[in-house]
Write a protein that holds these residues in place. Structure first.
Motif, PDB file in Angstrom:
ATOM      1  N   SER A 153       0.950  -1.200  -0.094  1.00 57.68           N
ATOM      2  CA  SER A 153       0.061   0.162  -0.015  1.00 57.68           C
ATOM      3  C   SER A 153       0.980   1.083  -0.006  1.00 57.68           C
ATOM      4  O   SER A 153       2.103   1.004   0.221  1.00 57.68           O
ATOM      5  CB  SER A 153      -0.933   0.274   1.199  1.00 57.68           C
ATOM      6  N   TRP A 154       0.285   2.499  -0.314  1.00 59.22           N
ATOM      7  CA  TRP A 154       0.934   3.558  -0.229  1.00 59.22           C
ATOM      8  C   TRP A 154       0.586   4.232   1.332  1.00 59.22           C
ATOM      9  O   TRP A 154       1.337   5.293   1.758  1.00 59.22           O
ATOM     10  CB  TRP A 154       0.591   4.548  -1.317  1.00 59.22           C
ATOM     11  N   LYS A 155      -0.279   3.573   1.782  1.00 55.82           N
ATOM     12  CA  LYS A 155      -0.602   4.130   3.207  1.00 55.82           C
ATOM     13  C   LYS A 155       0.360   3.059   4.289  1.00 55.82           C
ATOM     14  O   LYS A 155       1.151   2.443   3.748  1.00 55.82           O
ATOM     15  CB  LYS A 155      -2.097   3.912   3.514  1.00 55.82           C
ATOM     16  N   ARG A 156      -0.110   3.436   5.520  1.00 56.57           N
ATOM     17  CA  ARG A 156       0.725   2.508   6.330  1.00 56.57           C
ATOM     18  C   ARG A 156       0.611   0.976   6.264  1.00 56.57           C
ATOM     19  O   ARG A 156      -0.513   0.610   6.383  1.00 56.57           O
ATOM     20  CB  ARG A 156       0.199   2.842   7.788  1.00 56.57           C
ATOM     21  N   GLN A 157       1.596   0.320   5.619  1.00 55.90           N
ATOM     22  CA  GLN A 157       1.596  -1.094   5.413  1.00 55.90           C
ATOM     23  C   GLN A 157       1.438  -2.021   6.727  1.00 55.90           C
ATOM     24  O   GLN A 157       1.611  -1.535   7.784  1.00 55.90           O
ATOM     25  CB  GLN A 157       2.800  -1.435   4.577  1.00 55.90           C
ATOM     26  N   THR A 158       1.074  -3.218   6.561  1.00 59.33           N
ATOM     27  CA  THR A 158       0.628  -4.012   7.464  1.00 59.33           C
ATOM     28  C   THR A 158       1.854  -4.259   8.652  1.00 59.33           C
ATOM     29  O   THR A 158       1.715  -4.506   9.641  1.00 59.33           O
ATOM     30  CB  THR A 158       0.383  -5.501   7.202  1.00 59.33           C
ATOM     31  N   PHE A 159       3.050  -3.867   7.992  1.00 61.85           N
ATOM     32  CA  PHE A 159       4.411  -4.197   9.142  1.00 61.85           C
ATOM     33  C   PHE A 159       4.711  -2.808   9.904  1.00 61.85           C
ATOM     34  O   PHE A 159       5.497  -2.465  10.619  1.00 61.85           O
ATOM     35  CB  PHE A 159       5.789  -4.586   8.248  1.00 61.85           C
ATOM     36  N   PHE A 160       3.889  -1.765   9.657  1.00 59.11           N
ATOM     37  CA  PHE A 160       4.188  -0.561  10.233  1.00 59.11           C
ATOM     38  C   PHE A 160       4.219  -0.509  11.704  1.00 59.11           C
ATOM     39  O   PHE A 160       5.198  -0.063  12.376  1.00 59.11           O
ATOM     40  CB  PHE A 160       2.949   0.603   9.788  1.00 59.11           C
ATOM     41  N   ASP A 161       3.422  -1.138  12.347  1.00 60.48           N
ATOM     42  CA  ASP A 161       3.349  -1.451  13.762  1.00 60.48           C
ATOM     43  C   ASP A 161       4.540  -2.418  14.405  1.00 60.48           C
ATOM     44  O   ASP A 161       5.090  -2.256  15.212  1.00 60.48           O
ATOM     45  CB  ASP A 161       2.161  -1.849  14.352  1.00 60.48           C
ATOM     46  N   ASN A 162       4.853  -3.306  13.608  1.00 59.07           N
ATOM     47  CA  ASN A 162       5.821  -4.338  13.660  1.00 59.07           C
ATOM     48  C   ASN A 162       7.245  -3.456  13.911  1.00 59.07           C
ATOM     49  O   ASN A 162       7.876  -3.736  14.600  1.00 59.07           O
ATOM     50  CB  ASN A 162       5.934  -5.231  12.777  1.00 59.07           C
ATOM     51  N   VAL A 163       7.379  -2.635  12.745  1.00 67.04           N
ATOM     52  CA  VAL A 163       8.664  -1.906  12.763  1.00 67.04           C
ATOM     53  C   VAL A 163       8.853  -0.826  13.810  1.00 67.04           C
ATOM     54  O   VAL A 163       9.766  -0.638  14.456  1.00 67.04           O
ATOM     55  CB  VAL A 163       8.727  -1.136  11.267  1.00 67.04           C
ATOM     56  N   ALA A 164       7.652  -0.150  14.293  1.00 64.24           N
ATOM     57  CA  ALA A 164       7.592   0.748  15.269  1.00 64.24           C
ATOM     58  C   ALA A 164       8.048  -0.279  16.604  1.00 64.24           C
ATOM     59  O   ALA A 164       8.863   0.541  17.582  1.00 64.24           O
ATOM     60  CB  ALA A 164       6.123   1.119  15.526  1.00 64.24           C
ATOM     61  N   LYS A 165       7.549  -1.352  16.892  1.00 59.09           N
ATOM     62  CA  LYS A 165       7.873  -2.103  17.894  1.00 59.09           C
ATOM     63  C   LYS A 165       9.668  -2.141  18.064  1.00 59.09           C
ATOM     64  O   LYS A 165      10.339  -2.328  18.885  1.00 59.09           O
ATOM     65  CB  LYS A 165       7.010  -3.216  18.235  1.00 59.09           C
ATOM     66  N   GLU A 166      10.061  -2.743  16.916  1.00 59.67           N
ATOM     67  CA  GLU A 166      11.462  -3.235  16.630  1.00 59.67           C
ATOM     68  C   GLU A 166      12.265  -1.971  16.868  1.00 59.67           C
ATOM     69  O   GLU A 166      13.278  -1.962  17.602  1.00 59.67           O
ATOM     70  CB  GLU A 166      11.577  -3.706  15.205  1.00 59.67           C
ATOM     71  N   HIS A 167      11.825  -0.962  16.300  1.00 56.73           N
ATOM     72  CA  HIS A 167      12.389   0.590  16.518  1.00 56.73           C
ATOM     73  C   HIS A 167      12.521   0.950  18.158  1.00 56.73           C
ATOM     74  O   HIS A 167      13.515   1.283  18.509  1.00 56.73           O
ATOM     75  CB  HIS A 167      11.502   1.580  15.704  1.00 56.73           C
ATOM     76  N   ASN A 168      11.389   0.933  18.772  1.00 57.10           N
ATOM     77  CA  ASN A 168      11.272   0.895  20.212  1.00 57.10           C
ATOM     78  C   ASN A 168      12.290   0.265  20.900  1.00 57.10           C
ATOM     79  O   ASN A 168      12.984   0.695  21.873  1.00 57.10           O
ATOM     80  CB  ASN A 168       9.870   0.750  20.671  1.00 57.10           C
TER      81      ASN A 168
END
Length: 814
Positions: free
Chosen positions: A463-478
């Motif tokens: 997608s051009w929007k928030r893709q399904t991995f957006f929250d996954n990456v946020a948790k990895e980032h955190n």
């Protein structure tokens, strides 16, 4: 009687539009002893049956620059040579049938404005007004480029050939190259034979240019170089004359895989279908040939087209055409100096955009041949990006079933190729896969890009929007920002430089100072003579006579090739160690605690400060740790021989379970590095970007007496900067940035983002990009108001020269 010179400065192999363009532009630069050899007749391979669509907008600024140059050249060729090129600006329309495609088109429209290309977003009603024959059911909108055009492909090539002849080039048809003589890393000449076999000869030459189109792979093999491309069947139909049909813009409906072109009162319909048909081997007799019809293959496209363009259902089919085109593994053409040889140049594999690319590609290659350096950044198409394994025929056949269709597929961010996967795997691949890794591919390497949660599909949903991995990456980032994360960096290039002259050699080819203690890590760049950045590397001194150069995965082959070309008389050897060692990065505030759990060694600042390496025990084995970071946190890159890699992973993973150790992927690395303002090679820093304007002057030591680019660095210091690389943070947390979004300074477009990603810690999208600043101070640049154009909407942005995250790098040095 075939008359050919016995010597030449350059022999061009192949007389399609690209070969003719190279000959034209070399002679324009004053080269006279240029010989072009064509096995049959000029244009008889693929040029003659090309559709002749000539668009301006490409995916990057420099590719757009080359496409615009092609247009301007074709417009002027007729006057210069007297040969009609059929070039006319008819405009083009691209129509979207989905909201996702419309977002892509609107983002491309914003990009076009940044690149200086005239473009207009238009509604379905406006599309109908400009193209009355179109059924607009389901159309969501589109874009209109008034200066796009079309031309006569064969006549464009013949005009280029005539221009080259007028300036002294020798162009011979029906002469086939049968062999290429080589000595070491250089070709010395070509053997040729006439079409009837009656005459043969040899031309001694300084260099050759492989412009052999779909024969480029085989000609490359003759010259000892790898030119990965594969011929595919390409289909179009031409209708019977349609009463009243007059000049129309070129129309593309990519969601239906189709393009339409009016030509002399007839309608052409062409297709880039999702699953294409590789073709070969090519018969030796091939000349102005076409392939057998396959109506079953084309029928789904035609059915959609008859609905979209009802007049096609009423007009008869005059021509059903199937002709071959050559495609590369990544849909970018091959241009430049082949890595395996020092005087073999390539311009081939144009992926159905040869007509619109040929003028600019010929100009760029000729200038590169003249100067010995790229005229500007050509990384997208530089043949040095290709990996040796990509010449594998089975790989090419499998990959080419996909690449033709990708021309008209949705160009989603992070989109991965689906075919010919799994070729290169790191020692940790199966461990990561078992933990939910979702893999992407780069230079053939399977790399964990993000990790799925239990029960979540371990696959991309684009997608051009928030893709399904957006929250996954946020948790990895955190985890990396607040705890500890671990990720696989094994794919990054590792080049061992060893020998008695290793220090002197590195001090010549790179900007840093390498006369440092054993164990010291030096971050620096390889520069060209203009001060542009050819490579971005870390170099670790392993011993008195050995260093390890670490490069991006995608550029290892190109970087080692560049290094090899500068060895000269230095007593050094270069060895690719990439596959010999697995690398795990352990990063985050708790990284030191994890390291002390798995090793008895001392990881304190006193023993192992930032920018140093040490040999350690790890579990039951051995490793080497480098204290560096690309995410801006305390951490270590752990280098372990491939035989002990699985043990190292298991030891670290087990030790980190009760402290929240999180597996992370490459997307996390990108979101963290952009918050820290770390540059990404190929986007933020390229051969066109001066090292000082990139803000990397600290990595260049001009007190060294002699290194490549030193004069350009000193000159820039004296002249002052013309541009500065800034970091931008959107004040609105919702929009997403990728790259190429326009930068507005005080309301005026002044540039575009070189890279973009979401800053999960900072809470909004972050971008980087160059802003012109000639005669201005840093304070002047920052005093302005900045906005980023996201899909036509201007979003206010905070601009900074210092990293927005941890500007003093206190966390990495903790």
């Amino acid at each position: 009687m075939v008359t050919l010179p016995e010597t030449a400065r350059a022999v061009i192999i192949g007389g399609g539009v690209v070969g003719c363009s190279v000959a034209y532009h070399l002679t324009k630069l004053g080269w006279r002893d240029v010989v072009l050899l064509e096995r049959k007749q000029l244009t008889s391979g693929t040029t003659w049956h090309a559709a002749g669509l000539i668009a301006q907008l490409r995916a990057t600024a420099n590719m757009t620059k080359l496409a615009k140059y092609s247009q301007e050249l074709y417009g002027a060729l007729e006057e210069e040579t007297g040969t009609a090129t059929g070039f006319k600006r008819v405009g083009s329309i691209t129509a979207a049938l989905t909201s996702e495609r419309l977002e892509e088109l609107h983002r491309s429209a914003a990009m076009a404005r940044a690149f200086g290309v005239e473009i207009e977003e238009i509604s379905p009603a406006e599309i109908k007004r400009r193209y009355e024959h179109l059924n607009i059911d389901g159309v969501t909108g589109g874009v209109y480029l008034p200066k796009d055009g079309q031309g006569d492909p064969a006549n464009i090539a013949l005009a280029l050939a005539k221009g080259a002849r007028q300036r002294g080039a020798v162009i011979r048809e029906r002469v086939k190259v049968t062999g290429i003589a080589r000595q070491g890393r250089r070709v010395t000449g070509v053997d040729w034979v006439s079409d009837n076999g009656a005459e043969r000869g040899h031309i001694v030459c300084d260099m050759i240019v492989n412009c052999a189109g779909m024969w480029g792979h085989e000609v490359g093999r003759m010259a000892g170089v790898n030119v990965p491309l594969q011929a595919c069947e390409h289909f179009y139909i031409v209708s019977e004359p349609i009463p009243g049909l007059s000049q129309l813009p070129v129309l593309r409906v990519p969601d239906e895989c189709a393009y339409y072109k009016e030509d002399a009162g007839k309608m052409m319909l062409g297709a880039f279908e999702p699953v294409s048909k590789p073709w070969g081997p090519i018969p030796d007799s091939f000349e102005f040939d076409q392939l057998p019809e396959d109506f079953d293959h084309f029928e789904p496209i035609l059915e959609m087209a008859v609905n979209r363009m009802p007049m096609l259902g009423e007009a008869g089919i005059h021509t059903f055409f199937n002709g071959p085109e050559s495609f590369t593994p990544d849909d970018a053409y091959h241009l430049g100096l082949a890595p395996e040889m020092d005087n073999v140049w390539v311009a081939a594999g144009f992926n159905s955009i040869g007509i619109q690319s040929a003028g600019g590609a010929g100009m760029a290659l000729a200038q590169w041949m003249e100067d010995g350096e790229k005229p500007f950044d050509l990384g997208d198409v530089d043949i040095a990006r290709m990996q040796p394994f990509q010449g594998n025929k089975r790989y090419l056949v499998e990959r080419s079933t996909e690449t033709l269709g990708l021309l008209y597929a949705d160009h989603f961010p992070y989109r991965q190729k689906a075919t010919a996967r799994g070729v290169r795997r790191t020692p940790f691949h199966e461990h990561l896969k078992a933990c939910g890794a979702v893999f992407g591919e780069l230079a053939g390497w399977e790399r964990a890009n993000w990790f799925a949660r239990p029960g979540q599909p371990a696959q991309y949903e684009y997608s051009w929007k928030r893709q399904t991995f957006f929250d996954n990456v946020a948790k990895e980032h955190n985890a990396v920002r607040h705890g500890v994360g671990m990720y696989d960096m094994s794919s990054f290039g590792k080049i061992r430089v060893e020998g008695p002259d290793a220090t002197t050699y590195l001090n010549h080819i790179a900007g840093g100072q390498f006369d440092v203690p054993v164990g010291r890590i030096v971050y620096t760049q390889f520069l060209n003579t203009r001060g542009g950045i050819e490579a971005d590397v870390t170099v670790t001194r392993l011993s008195e006579t050995a260093y390890l150069v670490v490069t991006p995965a995608a550029t290892r082959h190109a970087d080692q090739t560049r290094m090899a070309r500068h060895v000269g008389d230095y007593r050094v050897t270069l060895t690719d160690m990439t596959a010999a060692e697995g690398v795990l990065a352990v990063m985050g505030p708790h990284a030191r605690e994890l390291m002390t759990r798995v090793s008895p060694n001392d990881f304190s600042n006193a023993t192992n400060p930032f920018g140093t390496a040490q040999e350690i025990e790890l579990g039951l084995g051995l490793a080497r740790v480098h204290r560096v970071t690309y995410v801006g946190e305390l951490g270590w890159e752990i280098y372990v021989s491939a035989d002990m890699a699985a043990h190292a992973f298991e030891t670290l993973w087990q030790a980190g379970q009760d402290m929240g150790l999180k597996l992370c992927g490459m997307h996390m690395m990108d979101t963290c590095r952009i918050e820290k303002g770390f540059r990404h090679f190929g986007h933020d820093i390229t051969p066109e970007d001066h090292v000082l304007e990139a803000g990397l002057g600290f990595a260049v030591k001009t007190d060294k007496p002699d290194f490549i680019g030193r004069d350009a660095v000193l000159r820039k210091k004296e002249e002052g900067l013309s541009a500065r690389l800034l970091q931008f943070r959107l004040t609105d947390p919702e929009p997403l940035l990728y790259h190429n979004e326009p930068i507005l300074r005080d309301g005026q477009i002044v540039g575009y983002l070189s890279s973009g990603a979401y800053g999960h810690h900072l809470g909004s999208a972050i971008g980087m990009g160059y802003v012109p600043c000639k005669g201005e101070s840093a304070q002047d640049v920052l005093a302005s108001t900045y906005e980023i154009d996201v899909m036509g909407s201007r979003v206010t942005a905070e601009a900074s020269l210092k990293p927005l995250y941890d500007p003093k790098s206190e966390r990495a040095k903790a």
